[in-house]
Design an enzyme around this catalytic site. Structure first.
Site, PDB file in Angstrom:
ATOM      1  CB  CYS A 179      43.647  36.595  68.742  1.00 58.98           C
ATOM      2  SG  CYS A 179      45.150  37.292  69.420  1.00 58.98           S
ATOM      3  CE  LYS A 197      47.564  34.089  76.938  1.00 61.54           C
ATOM      4  NZ  LYS A 197      47.613  32.969  76.027  1.00 61.54           N
ATOM      5  CE1 TYR A 242      50.749  27.210  72.917  1.00 57.22           C
ATOM      6  CE2 TYR A 242      49.877  25.083  72.232  1.00 57.22           C
ATOM      7  CZ  TYR A 242      50.800  26.101  72.071  1.00 57.22           C
ATOM      8  OH  TYR A 242      51.746  26.022  71.104  1.00 57.22           O
ATOM      9  CD  GLU A 270      48.538  30.263  77.719  1.00 60.41           C
ATOM     10  OE1 GLU A 270      47.404  30.669  77.411  1.00 60.41           O
ATOM     11  OE2 GLU A 270      49.539  30.392  76.974  1.00 60.41           O
ATOM     12  CG  HIS A 318      77.061  39.464  82.498  1.00 58.33           C
ATOM     13  ND1 HIS A 318      76.608  38.221  82.900  1.00 58.33           N
ATOM     14  CD2 HIS A 318      77.626  40.046  83.583  1.00 58.33           C
ATOM     15  CE1 HIS A 318      76.891  38.070  84.173  1.00 58.33           C
ATOM     16  NE2 HIS A 318      77.513  39.148  84.619  1.00 58.33           N
TER      17      HIS A 318
HETATM   18  P1  NDP Z   1      45.173  21.771  73.215  1.00 57.91           P
HETATM   19  O1  NDP Z   1      44.931  21.009  71.974  1.00 57.91           O
HETATM   20  O2  NDP Z   1      46.434  22.517  73.371  1.00 57.91           O
HETATM   21  O3  NDP Z   1      45.032  20.810  74.466  1.00 57.91           O
HETATM   22  C1  NDP Z   1      43.894  20.028  74.644  1.00 57.91           C
HETATM   23  C2  NDP Z   1      44.049  19.233  75.919  1.00 57.91           C
HETATM   24  O4  NDP Z   1      42.851  18.521  76.153  1.00 57.91           O
HETATM   25  C3  NDP Z   1      45.168  18.213  75.860  1.00 57.91           C
HETATM   26  O5  NDP Z   1      45.786  18.111  77.107  1.00 57.91           O
HETATM   27  C4  NDP Z   1      44.412  16.930  75.535  1.00 57.91           C
HETATM   28  O6  NDP Z   1      45.023  15.789  76.028  1.00 57.91           O
HETATM   29  C5  NDP Z   1      43.119  17.152  76.267  1.00 57.91           C
HETATM   30  N1  NDP Z   1      42.032  16.390  75.686  1.00 57.91           N
HETATM   31  C6  NDP Z   1      41.582  16.424  74.416  1.00 57.91           C
HETATM   32  N2  NDP Z   1      40.566  15.557  74.247  1.00 57.91           N
HETATM   33  C7  NDP Z   1      40.375  14.964  75.433  1.00 57.91           C
HETATM   34  C8  NDP Z   1      39.491  13.961  75.887  1.00 57.91           C
HETATM   35  N3  NDP Z   1      38.605  13.393  75.070  1.00 57.91           N
HETATM   36  N4  NDP Z   1      39.568  13.590  77.167  1.00 57.91           N
HETATM   37  C9  NDP Z   1      40.477  14.116  78.009  1.00 57.91           C
HETATM   38  N5  NDP Z   1      41.353  15.067  77.643  1.00 57.91           N
HETATM   39  C10 NDP Z   1      41.301  15.483  76.364  1.00 57.91           C
HETATM   40  O7  NDP Z   1      43.899  22.696  73.339  1.00 57.91           O
HETATM   41  P2  NDP Z   1      43.602  24.001  74.179  1.00 57.91           P
HETATM   42  O8  NDP Z   1      42.139  24.028  74.360  1.00 57.91           O
HETATM   43  O9  NDP Z   1      44.489  24.088  75.364  1.00 57.91           O
HETATM   44  O10 NDP Z   1      44.017  25.135  73.177  1.00 57.91           O
HETATM   45  C11 NDP Z   1      43.524  25.155  71.850  1.00 57.91           C
HETATM   46  C12 NDP Z   1      44.519  25.731  70.916  1.00 57.91           C
HETATM   47  O11 NDP Z   1      44.536  27.140  71.073  1.00 57.91           O
HETATM   48  C13 NDP Z   1      45.952  25.298  71.191  1.00 57.91           C
HETATM   49  O12 NDP Z   1      46.281  24.096  70.587  1.00 57.91           O
HETATM   50  C14 NDP Z   1      46.723  26.443  70.604  1.00 57.91           C
HETATM   51  O13 NDP Z   1      46.855  26.201  69.232  1.00 57.91           O
HETATM   52  C15 NDP Z   1      45.833  27.624  70.843  1.00 57.91           C
HETATM   53  N6  NDP Z   1      46.282  28.383  72.021  1.00 57.91           N
HETATM   54  C16 NDP Z   1      47.495  28.977  71.987  1.00 57.91           C
HETATM   55  C17 NDP Z   1      47.960  29.687  73.065  1.00 57.91           C
HETATM   56  C18 NDP Z   1      49.313  30.311  72.990  1.00 57.91           C
HETATM   57  O14 NDP Z   1      49.840  30.442  71.902  1.00 57.91           O
HETATM   58  N7  NDP Z   1      49.912  30.660  74.108  1.00 57.91           N
HETATM   59  C19 NDP Z   1      47.169  29.849  74.279  1.00 57.91           C
HETATM   60  C20 NDP Z   1      45.904  29.163  74.223  1.00 57.91           C
HETATM   61  C21 NDP Z   1      45.497  28.468  73.132  1.00 57.91           C
HETATM   62  P3  NDP Z   1      46.171  14.986  75.221  1.00 57.91           P
HETATM   63  O15 NDP Z   1      47.374  15.862  75.202  1.00 57.91           O
HETATM   64  O16 NDP Z   1      46.323  13.769  76.027  1.00 57.91           O
HETATM   65  O17 NDP Z   1      45.605  14.758  73.850  1.00 57.91           O
END
Ligand code: NDP
Length: 447
Positions: A42, A50, A175, A179, A435
């Site tokens: 974080c 970030k 996410y 972002e 408001h």
């Molecule tokens: P996420 O799990 O949010 O998203 C992963 C993305 O990658 C999804 O769109 C998923 O697609 C895709 N994906 C996964 N596997 C494959 C594959 N084999 N081929 C193609 N696409 C794939 O992960 P992030 O890396 O974005 O973030 C990790 C975690 O970090 C988040 O889940 C969150 O918990 C945390 N985070 C929180 C933030 C916040 O609170 N603002 C900011 C950044 C991170 P599909 O949806 O189709 O499975």
């Protein structure tokens, strides 16, 4: 025989630091080890840097808006190295504070990679250390599909790019992907985002996802929805990458960022030698009190793959310290957790999406509002704010609050209190508006 410590925490991220600090404040003899920098994902390579990048990137829009407010501003340019140096300085400051907090609380702060050697034993820098209890708080690490070849950076490296890419391609629709798509677009890069579903942010309310897609397009980001990356090669001039999508189309870019999720960081941690059970993905399996199948070993935060958000790890770490040393057995509930996505405009959500509420058997009533906020209307921007309430028709309970628009993360934090308290739509209705705000719309929506 007294062991060296009452508690040994492995990992100095949000969860580990909180657990160690609170346990030490209760009088426990605590040690905590970190192999990299204090503060974890974080603080070092996640939420905090970030958010600083989001702030930097949002200035583009602010400058454009300024003209609408009567300001004359000369050519505005963004200098990545200047920003990076300031960002690194701030992260170093915050990381230092984390270490300091631990020392002040009386915890022994150790640098190095600790490995579990048994139910009460860890090894650190070649030294064997014993502890009554061990906490695994090693977090997660970026992961990507095996079949997409080399040449990617992850969110670990994105904070240290030597130059701002002219063109960046981002794989994923979660996410991190959305972002950073906005961050780099705001900083002036050309951005492509490739995700396999038709819309980004799977699991979020469908209408929220729709508005996020509109936002990506509005920011000039090229969206390749419903696509996967089939191949990836070095660019023609020997630098950059060329991504080949499953439909044969190609994207040339300076940098390819894989944002395809994160995996628990349990590799080579010695958990097998201690007999700690993990899932096939490597997540440490824990009960409601964060205890593993080995009674003296616990795990908190992303390494458990429950809800992988910083405040959840902090809550789990605090609850564990309360349970073990505060004489207050405390479970952490993983429902009703508000979340924000720092897209531009950002998303704020608490509770159930409409689809999840229906799937859970609720007879759902939906209130929604889409409007052009005063500020946008004034400066001639047409992007709209979206708000939605998902209500249980029988009990009138607010099941979900959703927003895409300026300040949504700030607003949703307050809405989350109401939802946690079990607010009904009538509670929202009898609340007098503030408001002029955008948030007031949440108490003004009528059927
Ligand atoms: P996420 O799990 O949010 O998203 C992963 C993305 O990658 C999804 O769109 C998923 O697609 C895709 N994906 C996964 N596997 C494959 C594959 N084999 N081929 C193609 N696409 C794939 O992960 P992030 O890396 O974005 O973030 C990790 C975690 O970090 C988040 O889940 C969150 O918990 C945390 N985070 C929180 C933030 C916040 O609170 N603002 C900011 C950044 C991170 P599909 O949806 O189709 O499975």
């Amino acid at each position: 025989m007294q062991r060296d410590y009452d508690l040994f925490v492995i990992g100095g991220g949000s969860g580990g630091v909180r657990c160690a600090r609170i346990a030490a404040q209760y009088g426990a003899r605590v040690a905590i080890a970190e192999e990299y920098r204090w503060g974890g994902t974080c603080v070092i390579r996640g939420c905090v840097p970030k958010k600083l990048m989001v702030y930097a990137s949002e200035v583009r829009q602010a400058v454009a808006d300024a003209r609408g407010f009567g300001w004359t501003i000369g050519e505005a340019t963004f200098d990545w190295p200047t920003f990076l140096a300031a960002k690194d300085q701030e992260i170093a400051r915050l990381s230092g504070i984390y270490g300091e907090l631990l020392r002040k609380a009386g915890a022994k702060v150790l640098d190095g990679r600790a490995v579990v050697r048994g139910p009460n034993t860890v090894e650190l820098n070649g030294q064997t250390i014993t502890a009554e209890r061990i906490v695994i708080a090693t977090g997660g690490t970026p992961s990507w599909p095996n079949d997409i070849a080399d040449g990617w950076i992850s969110s670990n490296e994105v904070f240290h790019l030597p130059t701002l890419p002219n063109r960046i391609a981002i794989y994923g629709g979660g996410y991190v992907a959305v972002e950073f798509a906005h961050i780099f677009a705001g900083m002036g890069a050309a951005v492509d985002i490739i995700h396999r579903d038709t819309r980004a942010l799977r699991g979020f309310d469908d209408e929220v996802r729709e508005h996020v897609m509109l936002g990506l397009a509005r920011a000039g980001i090229t969206v390749h929805a419903g696509r996967t990356v089939a191949a990836n090669r070095t660019g023609a001039n020997g630098s950059g990458r060329v991504l080949v999508l499953d439909d044969g189309s190609e994207i040339a870019c300076d940098v390819a960022l894989a944002a395809t999720g994160r995996a628990p960081a349990t590799a080579a941690l010695g958990l097998d030698t201690a007999g700690v059970a993990v899932t096939p993905r490597g997540a440490v399996i824990v009960d409601d009190y964060s205890r593993t199948n080995v009674p003296s070993i616990f795990a908190i935060g992303d390494v458990t793959d429950r809800v992988t958000l910083t405040p959840v790890a902090i809550r789990e770490g605090h609850a564990l310290a309360d349970t073990l040393f505060g004489n207050k057995p405390t479970m952490v509930h993983h429902t009703g957790i508000a979340t924000a996505v720092f897209t531009q405009a950002p998303v704020g959500v608490v509770g159930l999406s409409e689809a999840a509420a229906v799937a859970a058997g609720h007879d759902v009533q939906v209130f929604r509002s889409t409007f052009r906020p005063m500020r946008n209307a004034f400066v001639g921007r047409d992007d709209k704010t979206f708000m939605k309430l998902v209500i249980d028709r029988a009990t009138r309970k607010v099941l979900g609050v959703h927003m895409v628009g300026a300040d949504a993360p700030e607003i949703i934090q307050m809405a989350a209190i109401a939802v946690t308290m079990g607010a009904t739509k009538d509670d929202f209705d009898r609340t007098v508006a503030v408001h002029p705000t955008a948030a007031e719309e949440f108490v003004l929506m009528r059927g």
